[in-house]
Design an enzyme around this catalytic site. Structure first.
Site, PDB file in Angstrom:
ATOM      1  N   HIS A 218       0.791  -1.232   0.000  1.00 45.50           N
ATOM      2  CA  HIS A 218       0.000   0.000   0.000  1.00 45.50           C
ATOM      3  C   HIS A 218       0.822   1.280   0.000  1.00 45.50           C
ATOM      4  CE1 HIS A 218       0.710  -0.324   4.371  1.00 45.50           C
ATOM      5  NE2 HIS A 218       0.633   0.989   4.352  1.00 45.50           N
TER       6      HIS A 218
HETATM    7  C1  UD1 Z   1      -2.028   5.689   5.259  1.00 46.03           C
HETATM    8  C2  UD1 Z   1      -0.732   6.233   5.848  1.00 46.03           C
HETATM    9  C3  UD1 Z   1       0.320   5.150   5.836  1.00 46.03           C
HETATM   10  C4  UD1 Z   1      -0.174   3.903   6.524  1.00 46.03           C
HETATM   11  C5  UD1 Z   1      -1.496   3.451   5.935  1.00 46.03           C
HETATM   12  C6  UD1 Z   1      -2.042   2.307   6.739  1.00 46.03           C
HETATM   13  C7  UD1 Z   1      -0.259   8.614   5.515  1.00 46.03           C
HETATM   14  C8  UD1 Z   1       0.549   9.588   4.750  1.00 46.03           C
HETATM   15  N1  UD1 Z   1      -0.227   7.353   5.074  1.00 46.03           N
HETATM   16  O1  UD1 Z   1      -1.770   5.363   3.901  1.00 46.03           O
HETATM   17  O2  UD1 Z   1       1.473   5.613   6.530  1.00 46.03           O
HETATM   18  O3  UD1 Z   1       0.787   2.893   6.374  1.00 46.03           O
HETATM   19  O4  UD1 Z   1      -2.434   4.548   5.984  1.00 46.03           O
HETATM   20  O5  UD1 Z   1      -2.933   1.520   6.011  1.00 46.03           O
HETATM   21  O6  UD1 Z   1      -0.891   8.977   6.470  1.00 46.03           O
HETATM   22  N2  UD1 Z   1      -9.120   4.755   1.005  1.00 46.03           N
HETATM   23  C9  UD1 Z   1     -10.367   4.222   0.868  1.00 46.03           C
HETATM   24  N3  UD1 Z   1     -10.976   3.798   2.023  1.00 46.03           N
HETATM   25  C10 UD1 Z   1     -10.432   3.913   3.252  1.00 46.03           C
HETATM   26  C11 UD1 Z   1      -9.148   4.459   3.353  1.00 46.03           C
HETATM   27  C12 UD1 Z   1      -8.497   4.886   2.223  1.00 46.03           C
HETATM   28  O7  UD1 Z   1     -10.915   4.111  -0.217  1.00 46.03           O
HETATM   29  O8  UD1 Z   1     -11.050   3.524   4.245  1.00 46.03           O
HETATM   30  C13 UD1 Z   1      -8.440   5.227  -0.203  1.00 46.03           C
HETATM   31  C14 UD1 Z   1      -8.523   6.752  -0.280  1.00 46.03           C
HETATM   32  O9  UD1 Z   1      -9.518   7.095  -1.142  1.00 46.03           O
HETATM   33  C15 UD1 Z   1      -7.185   7.195  -0.757  1.00 46.03           C
HETATM   34  C16 UD1 Z   1      -6.272   6.002  -0.574  1.00 46.03           C
HETATM   35  O10 UD1 Z   1      -7.045   4.914  -0.144  1.00 46.03           O
HETATM   36  O11 UD1 Z   1      -7.256   7.518  -2.096  1.00 46.03           O
HETATM   37  C17 UD1 Z   1      -5.170   6.283   0.396  1.00 46.03           C
HETATM   38  O12 UD1 Z   1      -5.642   6.573   1.694  1.00 46.03           O
HETATM   39  P1  UD1 Z   1      -4.734   7.439   2.720  1.00 46.03           P
HETATM   40  O13 UD1 Z   1      -5.264   7.360   4.080  1.00 46.03           O
HETATM   41  O14 UD1 Z   1      -4.521   8.798   2.155  1.00 46.03           O
HETATM   42  O15 UD1 Z   1      -3.314   6.749   2.650  1.00 46.03           O
HETATM   43  P2  UD1 Z   1      -2.941   5.228   2.864  1.00 46.03           P
HETATM   44  O16 UD1 Z   1      -2.324   4.736   1.614  1.00 46.03           O
HETATM   45  O17 UD1 Z   1      -4.086   4.488   3.422  1.00 46.03           O
HETATM   46  N1  UDP Z   2      -3.800  -5.588   8.784  1.00 46.19           N
HETATM   47  C1  UDP Z   2      -5.076  -6.121   8.887  1.00 46.19           C
HETATM   48  N2  UDP Z   2      -5.740  -6.442   7.738  1.00 46.19           N
HETATM   49  C2  UDP Z   2      -5.190  -6.295   6.500  1.00 46.19           C
HETATM   50  C3  UDP Z   2      -3.872  -5.757   6.419  1.00 46.19           C
HETATM   51  C4  UDP Z   2      -3.220  -5.407   7.575  1.00 46.19           C
HETATM   52  O1  UDP Z   2      -5.605  -6.293   9.986  1.00 46.19           O
HETATM   53  O2  UDP Z   2      -5.843  -6.618   5.508  1.00 46.19           O
HETATM   54  C5  UDP Z   2      -3.091  -5.249  10.023  1.00 46.19           C
HETATM   55  C6  UDP Z   2      -1.733  -5.890  10.156  1.00 46.19           C
HETATM   56  O3  UDP Z   2      -1.838  -7.181  10.709  1.00 46.19           O
HETATM   57  C7  UDP Z   2      -1.025  -4.901  11.061  1.00 46.19           C
HETATM   58  C8  UDP Z   2      -1.583  -3.575  10.624  1.00 46.19           C
HETATM   59  O4  UDP Z   2      -2.827  -3.860   9.986  1.00 46.19           O
HETATM   60  O5  UDP Z   2      -1.381  -5.126  12.421  1.00 46.19           O
HETATM   61  C9  UDP Z   2      -0.664  -2.889   9.665  1.00 46.19           C
HETATM   62  O6  UDP Z   2      -1.324  -1.839   9.046  1.00 46.19           O
HETATM   63  P1  UDP Z   2      -0.949  -1.311   7.608  1.00 46.19           P
HETATM   64  O7  UDP Z   2      -0.171  -2.324   6.873  1.00 46.19           O
HETATM   65  O8  UDP Z   2      -2.204  -0.806   6.987  1.00 46.19           O
HETATM   66  O9  UDP Z   2      -0.085  -0.011   7.932  1.00 46.19           O
HETATM   67  P2  UDP Z   2       1.438   0.235   8.347  1.00 46.19           P
HETATM   68  O10 UDP Z   2       1.790  -0.640   9.473  1.00 46.19           O
HETATM   69  O11 UDP Z   2       2.272   0.026   7.130  1.00 46.19           O
HETATM   70  O12 UDP Z   2       1.463   1.680   8.712  1.00 46.19           O
END
Ligand code: UD1
Ligand code: UDP
Length: 370
Positions: A218
């Site tokens: 992601h």
């Molecule tokens: C964010 C964090 C990242 C973290 C990740 C965990 C920042 C800069 N990034 O990245 O550090 O590892 O969360 O998963 O804060 N979206 C949906 N539904 C949701 C959430 C997101 O559709 O419930 C889509 C949004 O439309 C957006 C994209 O996913 O376009 C990214 O979401 P965003 O929260 O901006 O960043 P992540 O990639 O999730």
């Molecule tokens: N995780 C989850 N379901 C998923 C993917 C990740 O429950 O489909 C959990 C994972 O086990 C870990 C946490 O989410 O505990 C990690 O989050 P993510 O990878 O979204 O973000 P990051 O740690 O990179 O910020």
């Protein structure tokens, strides 16, 4: 810093405002909220920024992990960095002005973390950062910028590891640093015992233990660049493994837009919706290997002793690579392809992430400080 303490009426509750916004934040906050509730003197207030909003990225964790319903949901959703961080600040400032908390707690390194810390610091509300001191030393990661700034805005810094403490000291932060261990390790140790009863994902997907690799991607740097994403997916496909791939919404959008299932011929892939915590742990535990760019998943792979291949050039969780249970493939994915297939970690592992009692330690320190 702790002016509030002097001003506090004797029987007034101490308001601890916890900011959460993204999937890993919900998991991390779980043991802290449980611990906070043991002290009648503390009044926890949960502010969900709404950065993550799909049920599978948010609601499911509140339900499964029994986290109380947030007191506020700021409904921020997606946006460019400035927009998402700025909107969060605007809405969060209103909450702080209304609630006048005695402490704002922020976790991790997402945009909600930085927005929360910046608002609180400017209102002279003490800030505690949980997961302080992590550094990948890669400023192309938005999370690295969030980490550095949040740490420098914070009054209490709760570090998960010794390395994190050292990183802060190297940046001139000297006071109020505490190595308490990793909150995610607290949750992990508690919940892993229940996965057999809580998860039926192996049966549901008709899998055999150790006959599949688990993939998560992601990071914006991997997903937003179509060529990079194609390169990763093709390299993973050519491992020949059966690939179970719970797809993050950012990644789903790109895969659909670029029709990658078809163009990259991902015949070994099984794409599934984002998973709940128990199902995710179950799939991790039974995987032959884990291929990921997640921060949290790298650690869970380590704790479960599953070989981990990390799709990044740098990691903030350096302990996992130091122990050779995790290898970084990053831009070299094709060159290191052979390595991915034959990667075998040593059997020995060192313990780096505390004893699973980070929440208790954090609360003990907060009690003394506030
Ligand atoms: C964010 C964090 C990242 C973290 C990740 C965990 C920042 C800069 N990034 O990245 O550090 O590892 O969360 O998963 O804060 N979206 C949906 N539904 C949701 C959430 C997101 O559709 O419930 C889509 C949004 O439309 C957006 C994209 O996913 O376009 C990214 O979401 P965003 O929260 O901006 O960043 P992540 O990639 O999730
Ligand atoms: N995780 C989850 N379901 C998923 C993917 C990740 O429950 O489909 C959990 C994972 O086990 C870990 C946490 O989410 O505990 C990690 O989050 P993510 O990878 O979204 O973000 P990051 O740690 O990179 O910020």
């Amino acid at each position: 810093m702790y002016e509030n303490k002097k001003n506090m009426a004797k029987n007034k509750k101490i308001k601890i405002l916890c900011v959460v916004g993204a999937r890993p934040n919900f998991i991390k906050i779980t043991p802290l909220i449980k611990e906070l509730k043991k002290y009648p003197k503390f009044q926890p207030i949960i502010v969900h920024t709404g950065q993550h909003y799909d049920y599978k990225m948010s609601g499911t964790f509140f339900k499964e992990l029994d986290i109380p319903k947030p007191n506020y949901n700021l409904g921020i959703k997606a946006g460019l960095h400035g927009e998402q961080t700025g909107k969060t600040m605007i809405e969060f400032e209103k909450v702080c002005l209304k609630e006048k908390p005695d402490l704002v707690v922020v976790v991790g390194d997402v945009n909600s973390t930085l927005a929360g810390a910046l608002v609180a610091a400017k209102l002279h509300i003490p800030v505690a950062h949980i997961e302080a001191g992590l550094r990948s030393f890669d400023k192309t990661m938005p999370e690295e910028i969030n980490r550095v700034l949040t740490d420098h805005l914070s009054d209490i810094l709760f570090c998960p590891t010794k390395t994190a403490v050292k990183n802060l000291k190297n940046e001139g932060i000297k006071k109020n640093i505490y190595n308490v261990g990793d909150l995610m390790y607290d949750v992990f140790l508690k919940k892993i015992k229940f996965i057999q009863t809580e998860s039926k994902i192996i049966e549901k997907l008709n899998l055999k233990p150790k006959e599949y690799a688990l993939l998560t991607i992601h990071r914006a740097s991997n997903v937003d660049n179509p060529e990079k994403l194609k390169k990763i997916l093709k390299a993973v496909q050519s491992t020949g493994e059966k690939i179970i791939f719970p797809v993050h919404p950012r990644t789903k959008k790109q895969i659909e837009k670029l029709k990658l299932l078809h163009t990259c011929q991902l015949t070994n892939f099984q794409l599934i919706e984002p998973l709940g915590y128990f199902d995710m742990l179950m799939l991790e535990k039974n995987a032959k290997k884990i291929i990921t760019d997640s921060g949290g998943v790298q650690k869970e792979a380590y704790w479960l002793k599953i070989p981990c291949i990390t799709l990044r050039n740098k990691t903030e969780w350096v302990e996992t690579t130091k122990n050779k249970w995790n290898i970084l493939v990053g831009d070299q994915i094709q060159k290191k392809f052979n390595f991915i297939n034959h990667f075998k970690p040593p059997t020995k592992q060192l313990k780096y992430f505390g004893q699973g009692n980070a929440a208790q330690k954090i609360l003990k320190i907060i009690k003394q400080k506030i």
